[in-house]
Scaffold this active site. Sequence first.
Site, PDB file in Angstrom:
ATOM      1  N   ALA A  17       9.153  -0.785   7.928  1.00 26.92           N
ATOM      2  CA  ALA A  17      10.576  -1.123   7.936  1.00 26.92           C
ATOM      3  C   ALA A  17      11.202  -1.035   9.319  1.00 26.92           C
ATOM      4  CB  ALA A  17      11.334  -0.205   6.978  1.00 26.92           C
ATOM      5  N   ARG A  21       2.409  -2.991  13.707  1.00 28.81           N
ATOM      6  CA  ARG A  21       1.265  -2.731  14.581  1.00 28.81           C
ATOM      7  C   ARG A  21       0.144  -3.691  14.248  1.00 28.81           C
ATOM      8  NH1 ARG A  21       0.713   2.463  12.927  1.00 28.81           N
ATOM      9  NH2 ARG A  21       0.285   1.559  10.892  1.00 28.81           N
ATOM     10  N   ASP A 242       2.375  -1.983   1.383  1.00 24.78           N
ATOM     11  CA  ASP A 242       1.936  -0.921   2.293  1.00 24.78           C
ATOM     12  C   ASP A 242       1.534   0.352   1.555  1.00 24.78           C
ATOM     13  OD1 ASP A 242       4.576  -0.334   1.604  1.00 24.78           O
ATOM     14  OD2 ASP A 242       5.330  -0.447   3.658  1.00 24.78           O
ATOM     15  N   THR A 243       2.245   0.705   0.495  1.00 25.50           N
ATOM     16  CA  THR A 243       1.843   1.894  -0.263  1.00 25.50           C
ATOM     17  C   THR A 243       0.526   1.654  -0.989  1.00 25.50           C
ATOM     18  OG1 THR A 243       4.184   2.385  -0.601  1.00 25.50           O
ATOM     19  CG2 THR A 243       2.612   3.645  -1.905  1.00 25.50           C
ATOM     20  N   ASN A 302       9.893   6.275  -6.644  1.00 16.44           N
ATOM     21  CA  ASN A 302      10.481   6.069  -5.325  1.00 16.44           C
ATOM     22  C   ASN A 302      11.567   7.109  -5.085  1.00 16.44           C
ATOM     23  OD1 ASN A 302       9.739   3.436  -3.754  1.00 16.44           O
ATOM     24  ND2 ASN A 302       9.710   2.849  -5.920  1.00 16.44           N
TER      25      ASN A 302
END
Length: 497
Positions: A17, A21, A242-243, A302
């Site tokens: 967020a 990379r 991503d998680t 979350n």
Amino acid sequence: MPDLNAAKPYLAFDFGAESGRAILAHLHSGILSTQEVRRFKNEPVEYGGSLHWDVARLWWEVRQALAGLEEVQLAGIGVDTWGVDYALIGEAGELLQNPYHYRDKRTAGMMAAAFGRVAKEAIYAATGVQFMPINTLYQLLAAQRETPELLRAAKQLLTIPDLFHYWLTGRAACEFTNASTTQLVDPRTRSWATELIRALGLPRHFWSEIVEPGTRLGELSPALAKGSALAGTPVIAPATHDTGSAVAAISAKAADGKAFLSSGTWSLLGTELQNPIVTPEAQRLNFTNEGGVNGTTRLLKNVMGLWMLQCCRQSWTAQGQCYDHLELVEVAAREAPFISLVDPDHESFLRPPDMPAAIAAFCERTRQAKPQSAAACTRAIFESLALKYRLALASLEQLTGHRMDCIRVVGGGSKNRLLNQMTADATGRRVLAGPAEATALGNVAVQILATGAAGSLEEVRETIERSFPAEVFEPREPEAWERQAGRFESYCEAAYA
């Protein structure tokens, strides 16, 4: 520059967020090593009163990273990002609109609008996904209200990592782990919840094929490879959420008594299951069933994460008070404990113009002392997060029927030793912290499996564990945190969900 004589490395693009990379990973003699070849900011842009992602800038960064590797033969390329946001593709393959940022205010009131069309219980029964106003479902209802012609013009809908894979290969497909965050996918069939989409009155013409993590999407476009050593490189869909990638890197199975905590801008606490849990109790506790690798489900909650501290630092910087993150951790450790506690998931912390002021206002409403310094405010955030993890863990155990003896913390927050210790103390469980780069490592892990360089996910996870050992935190003062638990829960919203 990588060793050109070594085995072909894997390239993982990992967008968070705040930053992105490009990570090059080498697998050699059972050890995985990584090299950051490019890092860049991911700053949203605001125009026309709306908040968007600057995907054109991110795409430029991807191309720059590839340009720097033109002499390198790669074993694979994969992209992972955050969830819920989407892109619309037109008939000529063009991006119709800069994708909205999930924190844009257009989704205000859209959950109520959705429930007016389909009962809340029916939405959960169809998707098993946590109710959050940022979910794609509510974003699309907002778009239907504000820009219906744009939706009609779209030929395909892609989530954000799918967009980058589309630009890399020309193939439009939605990878399952990210698609599952839309609240428009059936977790049992791992396909679009078409009846729900119809009942909500959403468009039915632009839903792309859903593919599983590990799918080879194609080869790098010749226009990008330009006849270099990159020509013919397979582009592989990892767990693009991503998680999902972070959990792919570690062992966090409910059957083994292990939970994961992906700690970053958001905190996601959950466990890995073979089957989703879509029950009225799971709905009441507002847990989500998100896609995992190898046919698994990530049952998780979350929790607002280090976003609160990020916003505080922005406010303090605007006032001329610049604090380094490590400095704040050090001074917070010396503050008196349990002076101010807040519910991290309170709506006032989602997108406040001034986070320290929002924290002070919450404390005033709950008749607590307001933090009087940056150190005290930081301490309040960390303690509140740890206590929220305690609540989420109890609910997770209730839903799965398994006691979680160990919490594996991954992501950037795993480097926060103070918060790790607080988490161990608040939950009374052992905490294993690291790797911080779990998302990129999980991205690579799925690529390794897809190319046949490892025989099983367990083998790759063992390789990562061996290559990046975790730090252990044992509970030190669980009794002190036990005494604060009831007080903290009284500050949370009446219904924990």
